[in-house]
Design an enzyme around this catalytic site. Structure first.
Site, short mmCIF file in Angstrom:
data_model
loop_
_atom_site.label_atom_id
_atom_site.label_comp_id
_atom_site.label_asym_id
_atom_site.label_seq_id
_atom_site.Cartn_x
_atom_site.Cartn_y
_atom_site.Cartn_z
N ASP A 14 0.81 -1.22 0.00
CA ASP A 14 0.00 0.00 0.00
C ASP A 14 0.84 1.27 0.00
OD1 ASP A 14 -2.18 -1.70 0.10
OD2 ASP A 14 -2.26 -1.65 2.29
N GLY A 16 1.55 2.96 -2.60
CA GLY A 16 1.12 3.85 -3.70
C GLY A 16 1.60 3.34 -5.05
N LYS A 17 1.75 2.01 -5.17
CA LYS A 17 2.26 1.43 -6.42
C LYS A 17 1.32 1.71 -7.59
CE LYS A 17 2.33 -2.54 -4.29
NZ LYS A 17 2.08 -2.10 -2.91
N ASN A 39 -5.09 -10.27 -3.70
CA ASN A 39 -4.80 -9.69 -2.37
C ASN A 39 -4.36 -8.24 -2.53
OD1 ASN A 39 -2.47 -10.63 -3.65
ND2 ASN A 39 -1.50 -11.39 -1.79
N ALA A 40 -3.85 -7.90 -3.71
CA ALA A 40 -3.43 -6.52 -3.98
C ALA A 40 -4.64 -5.62 -4.18
CB ALA A 40 -2.56 -6.50 -5.25
N GLY A 41 -4.49 -4.36 -3.80
CA GLY A 41 -5.50 -3.35 -4.11
C GLY A 41 -4.73 -2.10 -4.49
N HIS A 42 -4.68 -1.79 -5.77
CA HIS A 42 -3.88 -0.67 -6.26
C HIS A 42 -4.82 0.46 -6.68
CE1 HIS A 42 -0.21 -3.44 -7.21
NE2 HIS A 42 -0.59 -3.48 -5.95
N THR A 130 -5.79 -11.65 3.50
CA THR A 130 -6.95 -11.04 2.83
C THR A 130 -8.00 -12.11 2.49
OG1 THR A 130 -5.95 -11.34 0.65
CG2 THR A 130 -5.51 -9.24 1.77
N ARG A 144 2.74 -28.84 -7.15
CA ARG A 144 2.52 -29.41 -8.48
C ARG A 144 1.11 -29.98 -8.65
NH1 ARG A 144 7.96 -32.55 -7.74
NH2 ARG A 144 6.97 -32.62 -5.71
N GLN A 223 2.06 -6.12 -3.19
CA GLN A 223 2.49 -6.21 -1.78
C GLN A 223 3.77 -5.38 -1.59
OE1 GLN A 223 1.55 -9.61 -3.32
NE2 GLN A 223 -0.38 -8.64 -2.88
N THR A 238 3.21 -12.71 2.77
CA THR A 238 2.37 -13.28 1.72
C THR A 238 3.12 -14.47 1.12
OG1 THR A 238 0.97 -12.76 -0.18
CG2 THR A 238 3.17 -11.75 -0.15
N ARG A 304 -5.55 0.30 8.67
CA ARG A 304 -4.14 -0.07 8.61
C ARG A 304 -3.46 0.41 9.88
NH1 ARG A 304 -3.75 2.45 2.62
NH2 ARG A 304 -4.61 0.71 1.44
N SER A 410 5.45 12.27 -4.18
CA SER A 410 4.01 12.34 -4.44
C SER A 410 3.37 13.17 -3.33
CB SER A 410 3.46 10.91 -4.47
OG SER A 410 2.06 10.90 -4.52
P1 GDP Z 1 -0.76 0.29 -3.51
O1 GDP Z 1 -1.35 -1.00 -3.05
O2 GDP Z 1 0.71 0.37 -3.29
O3 GDP Z 1 -1.14 0.64 -4.93
O4 GDP Z 1 -1.40 1.43 -2.57
P2 GDP Z 1 -2.95 1.58 -2.17
O5 GDP Z 1 -3.67 2.08 -3.37
O6 GDP Z 1 -3.45 0.35 -1.54
O7 GDP Z 1 -2.85 2.65 -1.03
C1 GDP Z 1 -2.30 3.91 -1.24
C2 GDP Z 1 -3.38 4.96 -0.90
O8 GDP Z 1 -2.78 6.23 -0.81
C3 GDP Z 1 -4.43 5.09 -2.00
O9 GDP Z 1 -5.65 5.45 -1.41
C4 GDP Z 1 -3.88 6.22 -2.86
O10 GDP Z 1 -4.92 6.90 -3.57
C5 GDP Z 1 -3.27 7.11 -1.82
N1 GDP Z 1 -2.10 7.88 -2.24
C6 GDP Z 1 -1.11 7.53 -3.11
N2 GDP Z 1 -0.15 8.49 -3.12
C7 GDP Z 1 -0.54 9.44 -2.25
C8 GDP Z 1 0.07 10.65 -1.79
O11 GDP Z 1 1.15 11.04 -2.17
N3 GDP Z 1 -0.63 11.36 -0.84
C9 GDP Z 1 -1.84 10.95 -0.37
N4 GDP Z 1 -2.44 11.70 0.54
N5 GDP Z 1 -2.43 9.81 -0.77
C10 GDP Z 1 -1.77 9.06 -1.69
P1 IMO Z 2 -0.86 -4.23 -2.24
O1 IMO Z 2 -0.39 -4.77 -3.57
C1 IMO Z 2 -0.95 -4.66 2.07
C2 IMO Z 2 -0.96 -8.72 3.67
C3 IMO Z 2 -2.22 -9.19 4.37
C4 IMO Z 2 -1.62 -10.16 5.36
C5 IMO Z 2 -0.50 -10.82 4.57
C6 IMO Z 2 -0.89 -12.12 3.90
O2 IMO Z 2 -2.15 -3.53 -2.30
O3 IMO Z 2 0.21 -3.44 -1.59
P2 IMO Z 2 -2.46 -12.85 1.89
O4 IMO Z 2 -3.80 -12.33 1.43
O5 IMO Z 2 -1.39 -12.67 0.88
O6 IMO Z 2 -2.58 -14.24 2.43
O7 IMO Z 2 -2.08 -11.93 3.16
O8 IMO Z 2 -0.16 -9.87 3.56
N1 IMO Z 2 -1.18 -8.22 2.28
C7 IMO Z 2 -1.13 -6.93 1.95
N2 IMO Z 2 -0.97 -5.83 2.72
N3 IMO Z 2 -1.04 -4.54 0.73
C8 IMO Z 2 -1.19 -5.63 -0.04
O9 IMO Z 2 -1.15 -5.56 -1.40
C9 IMO Z 2 -1.28 -6.91 0.56
N4 IMO Z 2 -1.44 -8.17 0.11
C10 IMO Z 2 -1.37 -8.96 1.18
O10 IMO Z 2 -2.88 -8.11 5.01
O11 IMO Z 2 -1.04 -9.46 6.43
MG MG Z 3 -2.87 -1.68 -1.80
#
Ligand code: GDP
Ligand code: IMO
Ligand code: MG
Length: 422
Positions: A14, A16-17, A39-42, A130, A144, A223, A238, A304, A410
């Site tokens: 999380d 900010g990927k 499990n990712a949320g971008h 997740t 396998r 992640q 993970t 978080r 950012s």
């Molecule tokens: P990711 O999993 O690495 O893609 O990150 P997430 O999207 O899960 O979480 C990052 C959160 O921070 C999201 O809600 C973005 O919209 C937000 N975000 C990203 N960059 C910035 C920043 O520079 N400032 C702020 N305030 N929010 C940001």
């Molecule tokens: P992005 O790509 C943050 C964490 C889960 C848990 C551990 C194992 O958005 O950054 P899993 O579902 O893989 O069995 O969970 O990893 N986790 C993450 N935390 N960002 C993520 O993805 C994650 N993907 C898994 O919360 O602690």
């Molecule tokens: Mg995320």
């Protein structure tokens, strides 16, 4: 042959990927997801809308780009279909732009159930997964017993599925009604039709061909390095290699083909799920970061955990990945803070270290340096010249500690809220 750049998270995810990839996509022709799964949320924000991607590469909103889900990803066809429909709703037809590796493994309907059973059995030691079936899907891959995207073309998928499921009969029998396994299976077989609307490719050949044609490729990690299966705080990790080495195996490219490694890090730390977090703040400062930073999971909505920047852990991640540039996100969350702490050493018993120890547990006492806050609203700044002196000082402190330059800062979630500082 152009080298492949990799953008990956340096903390616990999380960072900010999604935003980082979205911002950089105009400089590339191809975006590849190489590991992890739903499990990712971008998150990506532009034109007043927020989009959250789980499986689909974050280049998808840009026209005329190729997006690839490579072999290292575990793909849930049901979630994939939902994501494709959500994109269609905002006018994006991903069929033109997205290709899927035949060697990517499928998350099967019983994998999330196995995750739930496993977590339940762990009680207070649960991982905080997740529950998307990531661990069980990778376990079947390594054992396998997995089913791959390419099997949809070549085999009777129902036969393969029920054979794969039979191995888990004893575990599934008592829970399958509770978790509505049959309904999930129907949904799964139905969703395969959507998946089949996409081109399946031998992604390793495809990626090498694109590279040989000098097409610019960016690999998108999921992640973060501190959740890596080998180097994260095991077992609170993970089930994939989230570090740069995972980009090589997750795409089928040799290390010699990797170019820049863009490590993305927040100006503080967050973690969702269980496991050690040396700089975690259990007080109102942690709560303040969570509220200002809107630190709630993009995939699960869970709050978080928040804490100060941990440079010991960050330096470890820089080492593991060979990071060439850092993208620093969310310093704007700290805009109003009088002072900002950064952890520069760990104290373990009477020993002071800059290394991450084998066992990262509560016996670590973080040693902090306190830096003055910038007390300025960063959000509207677009040039390095506008940045307040104390933010420059914070940036230089990090660069000096890590011996890696920060290339972007950012200053908000939006696509345009970013400053090139190198
Ligand atoms: P990711 O999993 O690495 O893609 O990150 P997430 O999207 O899960 O979480 C990052 C959160 O921070 C999201 O809600 C973005 O919209 C937000 N975000 C990203 N960059 C910035 C920043 O520079 N400032 C702020 N305030 N929010 C940001
Ligand atoms: P992005 O790509 C943050 C964490 C889960 C848990 C551990 C194992 O958005 O950054 P899993 O579902 O893989 O069995 O969970 O990893 N986790 C993450 N935390 N960002 C993520 O993805 C994650 N993907 C898994 O919360 O602690
Ligand atoms: Mg995320």
């Amino acid at each position: 042959m152009t080298k492949i750049d990799v953008l990956l998270g340096l903390q616990w995810g999380d960072e900010g990927k999604g935003k980082g990839v979205d911002v950089l996509t105009p400089e590339y022709d191809v975006i590849v997801r190489f590991q992890g799964g739903p499990n990712a949320g971008h998150s990506l924000e532009f034109e007043g809308r927020k989009h959250i991607l789980h499986l689909i590469p974050s280049g998808i909103f840009h026209a005329n780009k190729i997006n690839i889900i490579a072999n290292g990803v575990v793909l849930d066809p049901v979630i994939f279909k939902k994501e494709i429909l959500a994109l269609e709703n905002v006018g994006v037809d991903a069929r033109k732009a997205l290709k899927i590796s035949r060697k990517a493994h499928l998350i099967l309907p019983f994998h999330p159930l196995l995750d739930a059973v496993s977590e339940h059995s762990k009680g207070e030691f649960k991982i905080g997964s997740t529950l998307k079936g990531i661990g069980p899907a990778y376990r079947d891959k390594i054992g396998r017993d997995g089913i791959r995207v390419g099997d949809i073309e070549t085999s009777n998928i129902r036969d393969l599925y029920f054979r794969a499921r039979s191995k888990y009969d004893a575990i599934l029998q008592p829970v399958k009604e509770h978790y509505q396994l049959e309904r999930r299976e129907e949904e799964f077989f139905e969703s395969l039709k959507k998946l089949q609307e996409f081109e399946f490719i031998d992604s390793e050949y495809y990626i090498h061909k694109l590279a040989s044609e000098n097409r610019k490729i960016l690999a998108e990690g999921a992640q973060g390095s501190l959740l890596d299966i080998d180097f994260g705080s095991y077992p609170y990790v993970t089930s994939s290699n989230t570090i740069c080495g995972g980009a090589c195996t997750g795409m089928g490219v040799p290390p010699s083909m990797i170019g820049n490694v863009l490590g993305i890090a927040k100006a503080y730390c967050t973690r969702v799920g269980s496991g050690p977090f040396p700089t975690e703040l259990h007080d109102e400062t942690g709560q303040r970061i969570r509220e200002i930073g809107n630190e709630y999971g993009s995939t699960t909505g869970r709050p978080r955990r928040c804490g100060w920047l941990d440079l010991v852990a960050l330096k470890y991640a820089v080492m593991l990945n060979g990071v060439t540039h850092i993208i620093l996100t969310k310093p704007d969350v700290l805009d109003a803070f009088d002072t900002i702490k950064v952890c520069t050493h760990y104290k373990i018993d009477d020993h002071i270290t800059q290394n991450v120890p084998y066992s990262v547990d509560s016996c670590i006492e973080p040693i902090y340096e306190t830096l003055p806050g910038w007390k300025t609203t960063l959000k509207s700044f677009r040039t390095k010249a506008e940045l307040p002196q104390n933010l420059i000082r914070y940036k230089e402190f990090i660069e000096h500690y890590l011996n890696v330059p920060i290339s972007y800062i950012s200053v908000g979630p939006g696509r345009d809220e970013i400053i090139k500082v190198l």
